[in-house]
Design a protein around this motif. Structure first.
Motif, PDB file in Angstrom:
ATOM      1  N   GLU A  42       0.831  -1.200   0.000  1.00  0.00           N
ATOM      2  CA  GLU A  42       0.000   0.000   0.000  1.00  0.00           C
ATOM      3  C   GLU A  42       0.866   1.252   0.000  1.00  0.00           C
ATOM      4  N   THR A  43       1.989   1.170   0.751  1.00  0.00           N
ATOM      5  CA  THR A  43       2.900   2.324   0.786  1.00  0.00           C
ATOM      6  C   THR A  43       3.481   2.587  -0.598  1.00  0.00           C
ATOM      7  N   GLU A  44       3.883   1.529  -1.277  1.00  0.00           N
ATOM      8  CA  GLU A  44       4.425   1.691  -2.634  1.00  0.00           C
ATOM      9  C   GLU A  44       3.377   2.260  -3.568  1.00  0.00           C
ATOM     10  N   GLN A  45       2.158   1.792  -3.405  1.00  0.00           N
ATOM     11  CA  GLN A  45       1.068   2.308  -4.243  1.00  0.00           C
ATOM     12  C   GLN A  45       0.854   3.787  -3.995  1.00  0.00           C
ATOM     13  N   LYS A  46       0.879   4.181  -2.701  1.00  0.00           N
ATOM     14  CA  LYS A  46       0.682   5.586  -2.365  1.00  0.00           C
ATOM     15  C   LYS A  46       1.818   6.439  -2.936  1.00  0.00           C
ATOM     16  N   ASP A  47       3.083   5.886  -2.791  1.00  0.00           N
ATOM     17  CA  ASP A  47       4.226   6.638  -3.320  1.00  0.00           C
ATOM     18  C   ASP A  47       4.113   6.834  -4.840  1.00  0.00           C
ATOM     19  N   GLU A  48       3.665   5.766  -5.507  1.00  0.00           N
ATOM     20  CA  GLU A  48       3.480   5.867  -6.963  1.00  0.00           C
ATOM     21  C   GLU A  48       2.394   6.890  -7.307  1.00  0.00           C
ATOM     22  N   THR A  49       1.344   6.851  -6.503  1.00  0.00           N
ATOM     23  CA  THR A  49       0.243   7.806  -6.747  1.00  0.00           C
ATOM     24  C   THR A  49       0.724   9.230  -6.532  1.00  0.00           C
ATOM     25  N   ILE A  50       1.471   9.418  -5.391  1.00  0.00           N
ATOM     26  CA  ILE A  50       1.977  10.771  -5.107  1.00  0.00           C
ATOM     27  C   ILE A  50       2.933  11.224  -6.205  1.00  0.00           C
ATOM     28  N   SER A  51       3.823  10.303  -6.654  1.00  0.00           N
ATOM     29  CA  SER A  51       4.761  10.644  -7.715  1.00  0.00           C
ATOM     30  C   SER A  51       4.042  10.998  -9.006  1.00  0.00           C
ATOM     31  N   SER A  52       2.998  10.192  -9.296  1.00  0.00           N
ATOM     32  CA  SER A  52       2.220  10.459 -10.526  1.00  0.00           C
ATOM     33  C   SER A  52       1.520  11.796 -10.445  1.00  0.00           C
ATOM     34  N   GLN A  53       0.950  12.077  -9.250  1.00  0.00           N
ATOM     35  CA  GLN A  53       0.251  13.353  -9.090  1.00  0.00           C
ATOM     36  C   GLN A  53       1.234  14.524  -9.154  1.00  0.00           C
ATOM     37  N   SER A  54       2.456  14.285  -8.569  1.00  0.00           N
ATOM     38  CA  SER A  54       3.466  15.351  -8.624  1.00  0.00           C
ATOM     39  C   SER A  54       3.866  15.649 -10.070  1.00  0.00           C
ATOM     40  N   GLU A  55       4.058  14.589 -10.860  1.00  0.00           N
ATOM     41  CA  GLU A  55       4.391  14.785 -12.270  1.00  0.00           C
ATOM     42  C   GLU A  55       3.265  15.503 -13.008  1.00  0.00           C
ATOM     43  N   LEU A  56       2.011  15.099 -12.654  1.00  0.00           N
ATOM     44  CA  LEU A  56       0.858  15.745 -13.292  1.00  0.00           C
ATOM     45  C   LEU A  56       0.801  17.218 -12.931  1.00  0.00           C
ATOM     46  N   ILE A  57       1.087  17.510 -11.625  1.00  0.00           N
ATOM     47  CA  ILE A  57       1.064  18.913 -11.190  1.00  0.00           C
ATOM     48  C   ILE A  57       2.158  19.703 -11.891  1.00  0.00           C
ATOM     49  N   ASN A  58       3.344  19.072 -11.973  1.00  0.00           N
ATOM     50  CA  ASN A  58       4.451  19.748 -12.669  1.00  0.00           C
ATOM     51  C   ASN A  58       4.114  20.006 -14.134  1.00  0.00           C
ATOM     52  N   GLN A  59       3.487  19.036 -14.777  1.00  0.00           N
ATOM     53  CA  GLN A  59       3.099  19.207 -16.182  1.00  0.00           C
ATOM     54  C   GLN A  59       2.069  20.308 -16.329  1.00  0.00           C
ATOM     55  N   GLN A  60       1.112  20.325 -15.377  1.00  0.00           N
ATOM     56  CA  GLN A  60       0.095  21.375 -15.414  1.00  0.00           C
ATOM     57  C   GLN A  60       0.718  22.755 -15.212  1.00  0.00           C
ATOM     58  N   GLN A  61       1.706  22.803 -14.274  1.00  0.00           N
ATOM     59  CA  GLN A  61       2.382  24.077 -14.036  1.00  0.00           C
ATOM     60  C   GLN A  61       3.148  24.521 -15.277  1.00  0.00           C
ATOM     61  N   LYS A  62       3.816  23.537 -15.950  1.00  0.00           N
ATOM     62  CA  LYS A  62       4.524  23.877 -17.181  1.00  0.00           C
ATOM     63  C   LYS A  62       3.553  24.385 -18.251  1.00  0.00           C
ATOM     64  N   ASN A  63       2.424  23.668 -18.381  1.00  0.00           N
ATOM     65  CA  ASN A  63       1.428  24.088 -19.378  1.00  0.00           C
ATOM     66  C   ASN A  63       0.890  25.477 -19.058  1.00  0.00           C
ATOM     67  N   GLN A  64       0.659  25.699 -17.737  1.00  0.00           N
ATOM     68  CA  GLN A  64       0.147  27.008 -17.319  1.00  0.00           C
ATOM     69  C   GLN A  64       1.164  28.107 -17.620  1.00  0.00           C
ATOM     70  N   LEU A  65       2.462  27.798 -17.294  1.00  0.00           N
ATOM     71  CA  LEU A  65       3.517  28.773 -17.581  1.00  0.00           C
ATOM     72  C   LEU A  65       3.628  29.039 -19.074  1.00  0.00           C
ATOM     73  N   LEU A  66       3.520  27.964 -19.888  1.00  0.00           N
ATOM     74  CA  LEU A  66       3.563  28.116 -21.342  1.00  0.00           C
ATOM     75  C   LEU A  66       2.397  28.962 -21.845  1.00  0.00           C
ATOM     76  N   SER A  67       1.226  28.738 -21.226  1.00  0.00           N
ATOM     77  CA  SER A  67       0.054  29.532 -21.600  1.00  0.00           C
ATOM     78  C   SER A  67       0.276  30.995 -21.283  1.00  0.00           C
ATOM     79  N   TYR A  68       0.884  31.249 -20.102  1.00  0.00           N
ATOM     80  CA  TYR A  68       1.177  32.635 -19.734  1.00  0.00           C
ATOM     81  C   TYR A  68       2.142  33.285 -20.735  1.00  0.00           C
TER      82      TYR A  68
END
Length: 219
Positions: free
Chosen positions: A4-30
């Motif tokens: 479960e811990t590994e699953q959570k870490d993977e989820t957090i990592s995936s969400q972090s990558e998604l957030i980073n991608q969203q931030q990049k997209n947002q910055l690109l939009s700006y």
């Protein structure tokens, strides 16, 4: 728990990558939005500048149009004045010619009469030039062939040689400025006068040929 811990870490990592991608997209939009704003600002500045230039050009064109109208008006006035001057000069020369003829009729000496006649023809040769000038559209130049024809007719009438002496002006159209035309006219007047005086003694008829051509590139 480890799974479960590994699953959570993977989820957090995936969400972090998604957030980073969203931030990049947002910055690109700006960045894209900022570039669009800069481009629109540049286009608006260029449009405003061109509009201002067009307005200035319109004002300049109107001023030029007014100036051209004024210049055309002045040109027409000067042209009319110049024609009037040529007309008056021609009339004054005709008066001088008439006075010479009147004076000649009161003189019995043949040599003096001949001198009077020569002077009268010289004056008339200049009068023809001014007559041609005020009758022509070109106030600074003379077409010489027509001038020679009129000059010859006048000299022939002065010698009462109508129907006896022909004048042949077989020459191309040639336009000269006023000063040159007057000089050439006086020379031609002397030549034709002498021809009428001396070339046909003892003859009933004859022909005087007048020709003027331009040589080389002289203007």
């Amino acid at each position: 728990v480890k799974y479960e811990t590994e699953q959570k870490d993977e989820t957090i990592s995936s969400q972090s990558e998604l957030i980073n991608q969203q931030q990049k997209n947002q910055l690109l939009s700006y960045l894209i939005g900022a570039l669009l704003i800069i481009m629109l600002g540049g286009l608006w500045f260029t449009f405003t500048k061109n509009k201002k230039k067009n307005q200035q050009l319109e004002i300049l064109n109107k001023n030029l149009e007014i100036s051209n109208i004024q210049l055309d008006k002045r040109h027409k006035e000067n042209e009319l004045l110049l024609k009037e001057i040529h007309h008056r000069v021609k009339n004054n020369l005709e008066i001088v010619s008439s006075l010479l003829e009147l004076q000649s009729s009161q003189i019995d000496d043949p040599s003096v009469q001949a001198a009077m006649l020569s002077s009268k023809n010289r004056v008339h040769s200049m009068g023809i030039i001014h007559q041609k000038l005020y009758q022509s559209e070109h106030l600074t130049s003379i077409e010489m062939r027509d001038y020679f024809v009129n000059l010859g007719d006048n000299i022939r009438n002065a010698f009462n040689a109508e129907g006896k002496i022909k004048i042949d002006c077989d020459m191309p159209d040639l336009v000269l400025d006023v000063d040159t035309a007057i000089s050439v006219g006086l020379i031609t007047n002397e030549l034709m006068t002498n021809a009428f005086k001396y070339a046909f003694e003892g003859k009933k008829e004859g022909t005087i040929r007048v020709n003027l051509t331009r040589q080389g590139s002289n203007k």
